[in-house]
Scaffold this motif. Structure first.
Motif, PDB file in Angstrom:
ATOM      1  N   LEU A  92       1.019  -1.165   0.178  1.00  0.00           N
ATOM      2  CA  LEU A  92       0.311  -0.503  -0.067  1.00  0.00           C
ATOM      3  C   LEU A  92       0.900   1.006  -0.137  1.00  0.00           C
ATOM      4  N   ALA A  93       1.821   1.443   0.531  1.00  0.00           N
ATOM      5  CA  ALA A  93       2.586   2.531   0.681  1.00  0.00           C
ATOM      6  C   ALA A  93       3.322   2.386  -0.371  1.00  0.00           C
ATOM      7  N   ARG A  94       3.739   1.678  -0.951  1.00  0.00           N
ATOM      8  CA  ARG A  94       4.898   0.881  -1.736  1.00  0.00           C
ATOM      9  C   ARG A  94       4.147   2.277  -3.312  1.00  0.00           C
ATOM     10  N   GLU A  95       2.518   2.010  -3.224  1.00  0.00           N
ATOM     11  CA  GLU A  95       1.394   2.623  -4.533  1.00  0.00           C
ATOM     12  C   GLU A  95       1.375   4.229  -4.802  1.00  0.00           C
ATOM     13  N   VAL A  96       0.832   3.916  -3.027  1.00  0.00           N
ATOM     14  CA  VAL A  96       1.095   5.879  -2.779  1.00  0.00           C
ATOM     15  C   VAL A  96       2.213   6.094  -2.915  1.00  0.00           C
ATOM     16  N   VAL A  97       3.173   5.903  -2.726  1.00  0.00           N
ATOM     17  CA  VAL A  97       4.492   6.765  -3.745  1.00  0.00           C
ATOM     18  C   VAL A  97       4.444   6.799  -4.523  1.00  0.00           C
ATOM     19  N   LEU A 190      -2.994   2.922 -16.556  1.00  0.00           N
ATOM     20  CA  LEU A 190      -2.876   1.560 -15.713  1.00  0.00           C
ATOM     21  C   LEU A 190      -3.053   1.415 -14.134  1.00  0.00           C
ATOM     22  N   ILE A 191      -3.557   0.387 -13.984  1.00  0.00           N
ATOM     23  CA  ILE A 191      -3.558   0.782 -12.369  1.00  0.00           C
ATOM     24  C   ILE A 191      -2.908   0.171 -10.953  1.00  0.00           C
ATOM     25  N   ASP A 192      -2.866  -0.241 -10.101  1.00  0.00           N
ATOM     26  CA  ASP A 192      -2.487  -1.139  -8.863  1.00  0.00           C
ATOM     27  C   ASP A 192      -0.893  -1.318  -8.919  1.00  0.00           C
ATOM     28  N   PHE A 193      -0.720  -0.478  -7.857  1.00  0.00           N
ATOM     29  CA  PHE A 193       1.694  -0.071  -8.119  1.00  0.00           C
ATOM     30  C   PHE A 193       1.690  -1.377  -6.721  1.00  0.00           C
ATOM     31  N   GLY A 194       0.776  -1.767  -6.570  1.00  0.00           N
ATOM     32  CA  GLY A 194       1.256  -2.447  -5.174  1.00  0.00           C
ATOM     33  C   GLY A 194       2.253  -3.183  -5.588  1.00  0.00           C
ATOM     34  N   LEU A 195       2.513  -4.063  -6.583  1.00  0.00           N
ATOM     35  CA  LEU A 195       3.507  -5.085  -6.646  1.00  0.00           C
ATOM     36  C   LEU A 195       5.381  -4.204  -7.594  1.00  0.00           C
ATOM     37  N   CYS A 196       4.382  -2.772  -7.824  1.00  0.00           N
ATOM     38  CA  CYS A 196       5.672  -2.234  -8.606  1.00  0.00           C
ATOM     39  C   CYS A 196       7.744  -2.401  -7.880  1.00  0.00           C
ATOM     40  N   HIS A 197       8.053  -2.392  -8.595  1.00  0.00           N
ATOM     41  CA  HIS A 197       9.380  -2.557  -8.224  1.00  0.00           C
ATOM     42  C   HIS A 197      10.272  -1.232  -7.894  1.00  0.00           C
TER      43      HIS A 197
END
Length: 365
Positions: A92-97, A190-197
């Protein structure tokens, strides 16, 4: 080569009873339900449910720190704190950032703000009114036309290029995570960045954490070897393009719920098999598009085009298709013109012949 149709494909749904966010909301008192949210937004309907979150359509009814105006319709991702493990917090924190970092990109999902109370975290975002690719493809009677499929994939690659330039890879490109911002389906995001690197400056080029959705995963993730995340995104784009053109997934699909054997079989197909690009619908797809697909779905990650290279390839294909169409129209016009000349000459000769015969007959009298 087994392949799975996306027609009527089941949506990703939570276990019976809904997501923890929805169950928690249903069980809480009216005064506690969405406490930080209800002062500023009116929730209208549920859009989707995931493992620990629910996305709602809402309308702004009060002022907050956000600059957005009153009456704006938004999407709000409501994440229940109950049962949230460390991995979910990090995602969740990664997605917001990432959403904040991409705020200046017109091709990216617009982030509004984050609210929080004792029960939930609320991520307020742009409402994607046109739905996602899976929904559109599932309800369509036919696959996307080649030009429409290329346009969508080009927009995906444009968003990915903006991410990759910042050292960010999405790592979960799939039909469900590509949405149309408008009802006319002209704007793709694009949506859903929770798994991004997120690669730090000077950081390791390779990632080691296997993640994403099985049917869209590249061979390197299946084999659990280090991989370049951006190259994994390119592979997933290839899967999406294949699905848009054929309404099927190139290697089939499986999930942990289907059991280990199904997942292993899917993995073997991804590692060892090549998708079908002949017969049926593929006979209508230009060779240049098939070449693009083959490049994106190369087993060797370094052979796949980057997002920017894919954009260049698509632009070349579209330009050539336009030239072919124009040449075809010119040829049709030449044929029609030639037919008109022939008809004119034939009609003229017939008229002359008729008049001469008549004159001869009159003279003979």
């Amino acid at each position: 080569m087994a392949a799975s149709s996306v027609r009527g494909a089941p949506r990703s749904m939570p276990p019976t009873g809904g997501s923890p966010a929805r169950r928690s909301a249903a069980g809480s008192s009216p005064g506690a339900r969405f406490r930080a949210l209800r002062r500023h937004y009116t929730v209208l309907e549920t859009l989707s449910e995931g493992g620990n979150s629910t996305v709602y359509r809402a309308i702004r009814c009060g002022s907050t720190d956000s600059a957005s105006g009153l009456g704006e319709e938004v999407a709000i991702k409501v994440v229940a704190k109950t049962g949230m493990n460390e991995g979910a917090r990090v995602a969740l924190a990664r997605e917001v950032v990432v959403l904040r970092q991409l705020a200046s990109e017109s091709t990216s999902l617009r982030y509004n703000e984050v609210l929080e109370d004792s029960l939930y975290v609320y991520v307020v975002m742009e409402l994607m009114a046109g739905g996602d690719l899976l929904g559109v493809l599932s309800h369509a009677r036919t696959a996307f036309s080649t030009p429409d499929a290329l346009r969508v994939v080009r927009d995906i690659c444009t968003s990915l290029a903006a991410l990759h330039d910042r050292g960010i890879a999405h790592r979960d490109i799939k039909l469900e995570n590509v949405m149309f911002a408008d009802h006319d389906r002209t704007v793709v995001k694009l949506i859903d960045f929770g798994l991004c690197h997120r690669r730090r400056p000077g950081g390791d080029l390779l990632a080691r954490q296997p993640c994403g959705t099985a049917a869209y995963s590249p061979p390197q993730i299946v084999m659990r070897v280090p991989y370049v995340p951006e190259e994994g995104d390119s592979w997933s784009v290839g899967v999406v393009l294949y699905a848009l053109l054929s309404r099927r997934l190139p290697f089939g699909s499986a999930s942990p719920a289907d059991g280990g054997h199904a997942m292993e079989a899917l993995g073997r197909r991804i590692v060892d098999s090549s998708p079908t690009l002949h017969g049926g619908v593929w006979d209508q797809v230009p060779f240049a598009v098939k070449d693009l697909l083959s490049a994106l779905l190369s087993k060797n990650g370094s052979d796949r085009p980057s997002a920017r290279e894919a954009i260049e390839m698509i632009d070349d294909i579209v330009a050539n298709l336009a030239e072919d169409d124009e040449a075809g129209r010119d040829a049709d016009e030449l044929i029609l013109g030639a037919q008109a000349v022939v008809q004119s000459l034939t009609g003229s000769r017939r008229g002359t012949s008729g008049r001469s015969s008549g004159t001869a007959r009159r003279c003979s009298r």
